[in-house]
Design an enzyme around this catalytic site. Structure first.
Site, PDB file in Angstrom:
ATOM      1  N   MET A 170      15.569 -11.024 -22.031  1.00 22.70           N
ATOM      2  CA  MET A 170      15.459 -11.272 -20.596  1.00 22.70           C
ATOM      3  C   MET A 170      15.304  -9.974 -19.806  1.00 22.70           C
ATOM      4  O   MET A 170      15.478  -8.884 -20.333  1.00 22.70           O
ATOM      5  CB  MET A 170      16.698 -12.034 -20.100  1.00 22.70           C
ATOM      6  CG  MET A 170      16.850 -13.417 -20.709  1.00 22.70           C
ATOM      7  SD  MET A 170      18.324 -14.289 -20.129  1.00 22.70           S
ATOM      8  CE  MET A 170      17.918 -14.587 -18.408  1.00 22.70           C
ATOM      9  N   HIS A 171      14.955 -10.133 -18.528  1.00 23.95           N
ATOM     10  CA  HIS A 171      15.021  -9.088 -17.494  1.00 23.95           C
ATOM     11  C   HIS A 171      13.950  -8.001 -17.577  1.00 23.95           C
ATOM     12  O   HIS A 171      13.764  -7.256 -16.626  1.00 23.95           O
ATOM     13  CB  HIS A 171      16.392  -8.379 -17.501  1.00 23.95           C
ATOM     14  CG  HIS A 171      17.565  -9.286 -17.577  1.00 23.95           C
ATOM     15  ND1 HIS A 171      17.816 -10.271 -16.648  1.00 23.95           N
ATOM     16  CD2 HIS A 171      18.580  -9.365 -18.482  1.00 23.95           C
ATOM     17  CE1 HIS A 171      18.926 -10.908 -16.976  1.00 23.95           C
ATOM     18  NE2 HIS A 171      19.407 -10.382 -18.084  1.00 23.95           N
ATOM     19  N   ASP A 216      16.512 -15.684 -23.830  1.00 26.43           N
ATOM     20  CA  ASP A 216      17.090 -15.771 -25.174  1.00 26.43           C
ATOM     21  C   ASP A 216      18.424 -16.493 -25.214  1.00 26.43           C
ATOM     22  O   ASP A 216      18.677 -17.302 -26.117  1.00 26.43           O
ATOM     23  CB  ASP A 216      17.190 -14.394 -25.820  1.00 26.43           C
ATOM     24  CG  ASP A 216      17.883 -13.347 -24.955  1.00 26.43           C
ATOM     25  OD1 ASP A 216      18.398 -13.684 -23.862  1.00 26.43           O
ATOM     26  OD2 ASP A 216      17.906 -12.177 -25.366  1.00 26.43           O
TER      27      ASP A 216
END
Length: 489
Positions: A78-79, A237
């Site tokens: 992520m991110h 995830d």
């Protein structure tokens, strides 16, 4: 029919092939490099992700009836910030989830814009790993790159785009950008304005189980699969791992002991803790979840084993550990700074309590316990919200250790359910693909039918009581060390 799950991780992409009954047919993993251009920086080349994903797909499908492939979906780190120009070319290497360069931008967002407003707009506050601070960093430090941005994407969504031609994301992954109105499941106009970006620069948002399109004809030809294969949005995830462990619906919990560590609590209702110590995100099942995320979990044990004491015999080192609940050595697991619940990029890993009779086994034990205690910190925040958790699933590389599972069960004082398949985000991705193709009516139905519990680690009352006393000591260490961490930077 056959369904593909793609887990785009930090060190490798894992690809999984599942049939309609949930049986795993094959798993393939392909590694790619990670770059650290400066201390605290962490980057990858999105083209490496795509090349290794395609290589992995070809290997995954080599021996199956390719005509039976119906859908493909994703779980992913992520991110990370992926920026494309007007020709859909990658502008610069992706800034990853564990990149810590955005502390100035986070201070601006949290202190100048204000945590209260951020929480109002997005249900979260700024963390160095989140995407919005990265966008501001590019704006402030690389204005020439910022001016070229036509699309802002997340890592797994870049792969979905390369396969389908659709600029897409899903609600769970978008929730970790600090650009998304989590409660209303749409982009936050206020946050886009704060970051100086337009909504047309953002990908279209889908529910995790929705098809965004089909594979491009040239992709179908390369892989030898039908052009009707659906590309399903997928999930971040942790949300994908939650699907893969059946952590969907109301009041379910999953602990992940991967590179990072998470405690994930699913909920049918939207909620935010007043200190924003936990992330409040949209879930892949169409509802919501709370998540505590620590930046270093199983990676702490890997660091200790590989880099410090120099061994690959993880199980052998753990065999030397004696009595649990009686260790006088403590370990703060903040090798990369920390997110939940401290939100402090300056935090550092620390051993404390050693004496002349401290052994190598005591130190190893302290690492395992330190990760468990840090996860307990996030559980305590959830308890303060009135959330009652009695049991949890567990997944991730660290979950392969029987000793670590026992420590987790007793430190958290939770029953730890072991599931038949611990394939995490890759399995969750394949399940989302199956739902997106109509194989199952909902994510909850898929989880109920496909996820099987094969064992449970029960907390032992006497040991849990010992760990309760140890935890009360552990939680005093970070506040005492925090002023020192700020000086050490």
């Amino acid at each position: 029919m056959l369904y593909i799950g793609v887990d785009l991780g930090t060190s490798a992409v894992k690809l999984l092939l599942m049939n309609a009954e949930g049986q795993i047919q094959k798993i393939v993993s392909k590694e790619y490099p990670i770059y650290f251009p400066q201390p605290g920086w962490s980057e990858q080349n999105p083209e490496d992700w795509y090349e290794q994903t395609m290589a992995g797909l070809k290997e995954l499908l080599a021996e199956c009836d390719k005509s039976q492939v119906a859908g493909i979906s994703f779980g992913g780190q992520m991110h990370g910030l992926v920026i494309l120009d007007g020709q859909d070319q990658v502008i610069r290497p992706a800034l990853l989830w564990n990149d810590g360069r955005t502390y100035e931008e986070c201070d601006y967002l949290n202190q100048v814009i204000g945590k209260e407003k951020l929480s109002q707009y997005t249900a979260n506050i700024a963390f160095t790993g989140f995407t919005a601070p990265k966008v501001l960093w590019v704006k402030n430090k690389e204005p020439e790159n910022f001016a070229r941005i036509a699309k802002i994407m997340l890592p797994k969504d870049y792969i979905a785009y390369k396969l389908s031609g659709v600029h897409c994301t899903d609600v769970s992954d978008a929730s970790g950008m600090l650009l998304f109105d989590v409660k209303n499941r749409c982009w936050s106009e206020e946050m886009l304005e704060i970051c100086g970006i337009r909504e047309e620069q953002m990908a279209k948002v889908y529910e995790s189980y929705e098809a965004v399109g089909t594979v491009k004809p040239e992709i179908a030809a390369q892989l030898g699969i039908p052009e009707t294969v659906k590309v399903v949005a997928g999930a971040g995830d942790n949300a994908a791992a939650a699907v893969g462990t059946g952590t969907v619906g109301e009041g379910r919990c999953n602990i992940s002991l991967g590179t990072s560590g998470t405690i994930f609590i699913s909920s049918e209702k939207f909620g935010v803790d007043k200190y924003n110590a936990l992330h409040a995100f949209a879930h892949a099942d169409g509802h919501y979840h709370l998540m505590g995320c620590m930046l270093s979990a199983a990676s702490c044990n890997k660091w200790w084993m590989d880099d410090i004491i120099g061994t690959q015999d993880y199980a052998g080192e753990q065999k030397a550990i004696g009595k649990l609940g009686e260790n006088h050595v403590y370990f703060l697991p903040y090798l990369m700074g920390e997110r939940s619940p401290h939100n402090n990029p300056n935090a550092r890993a620390t051993f404390i309590g050693m004496t002349m009779d401290t052994t190598r086994a005591d130190m190893t034990q302290a690492v395992l316990e330190g990760v468990a205690f840090a996860l307990r910190d996030s559980l305590e925040v959830a308890k303060a919200l009135g959330i009652k958790i009695e049991r949890t699933k567990i997944c991730g590389g660290g979950a392969k250790s029987p000793l670590w599972k026992k420590i987790i069960a007793n430190v958290m004082n939770l029953k730890v359910d072991i599931i038949e398949s611990e394939e995490g985000p890759a399995l969750g991705g394949a399940m989302l693909a199956a739902v997106g193709c109509g194989e199952y009516a909902s994510v909850e139905e898929a989880a109920a039918k496909l996820v099987k519990i094969i064992d449970t680690v029960e907390p032992e009352p006497e040991l849990a009581e010992k760990y309760e006393a140890r935890y009360q000591q552990f939680k005093q260490i970070y506040p005492a060390c925090r002023p020192v961490f700020d000086v050490l930077v």
